[in-house]
Scaffold this motif. Structure first.
Motif, PDB file in Angstrom:
ATOM      1  N   CYS A 206       0.835  -1.221   0.000  1.00  0.00           N
ATOM      2  CA  CYS A 206       0.000   0.000   0.000  1.00  0.00           C
ATOM      3  C   CYS A 206       0.864   1.263   0.000  1.00  0.00           C
ATOM      4  O   CYS A 206       0.373   2.345   0.348  1.00  0.00           O
ATOM      5  CB  CYS A 206      -1.027  -0.011   1.127  1.00  0.00           C
TER       6      CYS A 206
ATOM      7  N   ALA B 101      -6.940  -2.949  -2.192  1.00  0.00           N
ATOM      8  CA  ALA B 101      -6.982  -1.869  -3.177  1.00  0.00           C
ATOM      9  C   ALA B 101      -8.179  -2.088  -4.089  1.00  0.00           C
ATOM     10  O   ALA B 101      -8.276  -3.099  -4.773  1.00  0.00           O
ATOM     11  CB  ALA B 101      -5.698  -1.836  -3.982  1.00  0.00           C
ATOM     12  N   GLU B 102      -9.110  -1.148  -4.086  1.00  0.00           N
ATOM     13  CA  GLU B 102     -10.268  -1.242  -4.986  1.00  0.00           C
ATOM     14  C   GLU B 102      -9.844  -0.894  -6.410  1.00  0.00           C
ATOM     15  O   GLU B 102     -10.396  -1.378  -7.384  1.00  0.00           O
ATOM     16  CB  GLU B 102     -11.376  -0.293  -4.528  1.00  0.00           C
ATOM     17  N   GLU B 103      -8.886   0.016  -6.504  1.00  0.00           N
ATOM     18  CA  GLU B 103      -8.257   0.347  -7.781  1.00  0.00           C
ATOM     19  C   GLU B 103      -6.909   0.955  -7.430  1.00  0.00           C
ATOM     20  O   GLU B 103      -6.621   1.180  -6.259  1.00  0.00           O
ATOM     21  CB  GLU B 103      -9.132   1.319  -8.588  1.00  0.00           C
ATOM     22  N   MET B 104      -6.111   1.244  -8.439  1.00  0.00           N
ATOM     23  CA  MET B 104      -4.799   1.808  -8.163  1.00  0.00           C
ATOM     24  C   MET B 104      -4.954   3.097  -7.346  1.00  0.00           C
ATOM     25  O   MET B 104      -5.680   4.002  -7.744  1.00  0.00           O
ATOM     26  CB  MET B 104      -4.100   2.090  -9.509  1.00  0.00           C
TER      27      MET B 104
ATOM     28  N   VAL C 160      -6.430   3.475  -4.477  1.00  0.00           N
ATOM     29  CA  VAL C 160      -7.622   3.541  -3.609  1.00  0.00           C
ATOM     30  C   VAL C 160      -7.709   2.280  -2.754  1.00  0.00           C
ATOM     31  O   VAL C 160      -7.860   1.178  -3.278  1.00  0.00           O
ATOM     32  CB  VAL C 160      -8.926   3.674  -4.439  1.00  0.00           C
ATOM     33  N   TRP C 161      -7.614   2.463  -1.453  1.00  0.00           N
ATOM     34  CA  TRP C 161      -7.723   1.328  -0.547  1.00  0.00           C
ATOM     35  C   TRP C 161      -8.966   1.470   0.313  1.00  0.00           C
ATOM     36  O   TRP C 161      -9.324   2.588   0.682  1.00  0.00           O
ATOM     37  CB  TRP C 161      -6.493   1.254   0.374  1.00  0.00           C
TER      38      TRP C 161
END
Ligand code: SF4
Lengths: 222, 316
Positions: free
Chosen positions: A34, A122-125, A127-128
């Motif tokens: 992360c 991570a939902e997307e690059m 974004v956690w």
């Protein structure tokens, strides 16, 4: 994984302002993934600290090390031979790593460089998001694989509350309503009737409320 | 349905008459007379008075102390309790405290999130949710047991209510969610303020199709609008509130001075229309900091005089 983010530089400087030689230790696990406390972040923080000291006309020696894992006795041993040469350790691991470090090196001051936030992914690059609060008695089997304890702001086991609006939570339009997600997924699974089951009052003793938790596996103990 | 408690509200509902309730918010300070004053204004026009429990998470005098004040005035209070601030130990303890003053009505809620209030940095509790609070009160009342399994002495005799918001999403499960509350043991419902009557009728149809209206007394919630500004605020800023454009338009269509009257008119008309819906057993009039208009709403809606059922006398 455990998701963390770096503390503001000033706070970290506040910890170490009276030292001249510090050991800055990163961790190669979750906090690397992360982008909070891996090798690269160790290097960035090291130079930022040195620059800040220089501005004050002070000198700071920073030894950069990144361990495989700071939550593991074995890897923590790797720095034993050099620890004594420094006045303090700044750990870029999660709160677990920081504490394992402090336990290992009893006479060394150990400071956290990160704020540890949550268990998530991570939902997307870039974004956690949080997914689990480690309640110790997983209810995902009854909630279509979506955790109401983590994702409902009121951790309602029998939601949704009266504030659910167009798919989002009453606290913020950017937060999806956990119960909307659960209902949508129950429908997709053809199991909406499961919604009619009342979820019983939860036993929180397996959660933080029950005190510090521990697992002992006799089969693995030496 | 035969009454199971000495609650005056329950007696009236069980007799088949339309019930009228209203609510008072306790003061932001320790002036207990404030609550008395509000109650004095409405007491002859309603059957029971809700006392809100730190509504919208703004810290106020506690609902428990306030309901006791009403009880000592000879009125019929409804104790609102949210699970946001107290765990199961504190909730059971407060229920017993209320029962020791013969408080006979409770409204079980989870409560607004604390971020809306004056202490957004607070912990929230949510040890149990509103459905589980319903179950807990029923356990204490009917089984005379604590949640932990021990017997309790002098069980609380409380008529158990909850709230219900037909306008929140997802709409398709809102009637089922009410059915869940009924399964948990709820006996009366006060709904969220109704402005979108078409949608409410649709929801009531679902409720009737499921037969839930036979198992729980539903009181329709109404809130008179004071101004067009309030209508817009409710529409845009209050989560789970459904104020149709026509209502906002109607409020904006009259001069500022006439807006309060228009608000009262809309409220009375809503009650008239709601009366026609099968399954509506009464009204909950939430006049937010506008108690002085409740009597006229009740009268204009043809709900006055109230049935002559006395509250159980209580003195210290
Ligand atoms: S139910 Fe408990 S263990 Fe399962 S995801 Fe949620 S917090 Fe984690």
């Amino acid at each position: 994984m455990i998701v963390a983010e770096r503390k503001p530089l000033e706070e970290i400087i506040g910890f170490i302002k009276d030292y001249k030689k510090i050991l800055l230790v990163g961790c190669n696990e979750c906090v690397t993934v992360c982008y909070a406390g891996g090798k690269k972040e160790v290097a960035i923080l090291a130079s930022a600290l040195k620059m800040a000291f220089l501005k004050e006309e002070k000198e700071l020696e920073v030894k950069e090390v990144t361990l495989e894992r700071q939550c593991d006795q074995e890897y923590l041993e790797e720095i034993r031979s050099i620890v004594d040469q420094y006045e303090a350790i700044v750990s870029m691991a999660c709160g677990v790593g920081v504490q394992f470090m402090a336990e290992k090196y009893q006479t060394m001051p150990v400071y956290p460089a990160l704020n540890t936030l949550f268990m998530g992914g991570a939902e997307e690059m870039g974004v956690w998001a949080e997914r689990c609060q480690g309640c110790g008695q997983c209810v995902l089997g009854q909630t279509a694989g979506i955790c109401p304890i983590t994702r409902c702001a009121k951790r309602l086991l029998n939601g949704p509350c009266g504030g659910s609006t167009k798919g989002h939570c009453e606290i913020n339009k950017d937060v999806p309503c956990a119960w909307q997600l659960i209902i949508d997924r129950l429908k997709a699974l053809g199991k909406l009737d499961d919604y009619d089951n009342l979820m019983p009052i939860k036993d929180w003793s397996a959660e933080r409320s029950g005190g510090p938790r521990k697992i002992v596996r006799e089969d693995l103990r030496q | 349905m035969n009454p199971k408690t000495p609650s005056k509200l329950e007696q009236i509902l069980a007799s088949g008459q339309l019930a009228v309730t209203s609510e008072c918010g306790p003061p932001r300070g320790s002036n207990g007379d404030a609550i008395k004053k509000k109650a004095e204004i409405i007491k002859n026009h309603v059957d029971a008075i809700n006392i809100t429990d730190n509504q919208t998470s703004v810290t106020r005098l506690c609902s428990l102390a306030a309901v006791i004040r009403l009880k000592l005035m000879g009125l019929e209070p409804i104790l609102q309790m949210v699970t946001r601030d107290r765990n199961r130990i504190a909730l059971q303890s407060d229920i017993l405290g209320a029962a020791s003053f013969d408080i006979h009505n409770i409204l079980c809620l989870s409560g607004d999130h604390q971020q809306f209030g004056d202490n957004p940095k607070a912990q929230n509790v949510f040890d149990i949710d509103s459905m589980q609070l319903i179950q807990m009160v029923r356990l204490m009342r009917d089984e005379k047991k604590f949640l932990g399994g021990d017997d309790l002495e002098r069980a609380p005799e409380m008529f158990v209510g909850a709230a219900c918001n037909p306008f929140a999403d997802p709409f398709e499960i809102r009637a089922r969610r009410l059915a869940k509350k009924v399964a948990a043991g709820v006996e009366f419902i006060q709904t969220q303020c109704i402005y979108n009557l078409d949608k409410f009728e649709l929801w009531m149809k679902q409720v009737r199709d499921m037969g839930i209206h036979e198992k729980v007394y539903i009181l329709a919630g109404v809130t008179p609008l004071k101004s067009a500004g309030m209508a817009k605020y409710m529409k845009n800023r209050v989560p789970g509130m459904d104020v149709p454009d026509e209502v906002v338009k109607r409020m904006s269509g009259v001069s500022k001075d006439d807006q309060p009257e228009e608000g009262i008119k809309i409220c009375v008309e809503s009650i008239q229309r709601l009366k026609e819906i099968e399954g509506i057993r009464g009204f909950h009039i939430m006049a937010i900091e506008w108690e002085e208009r409740v009597p006229e709403i009740v009268e204009k809606a043809g709900l006055f005089p109230r049935p002559a059922v006395a509250s159980e006398p209580f003195s210290l």
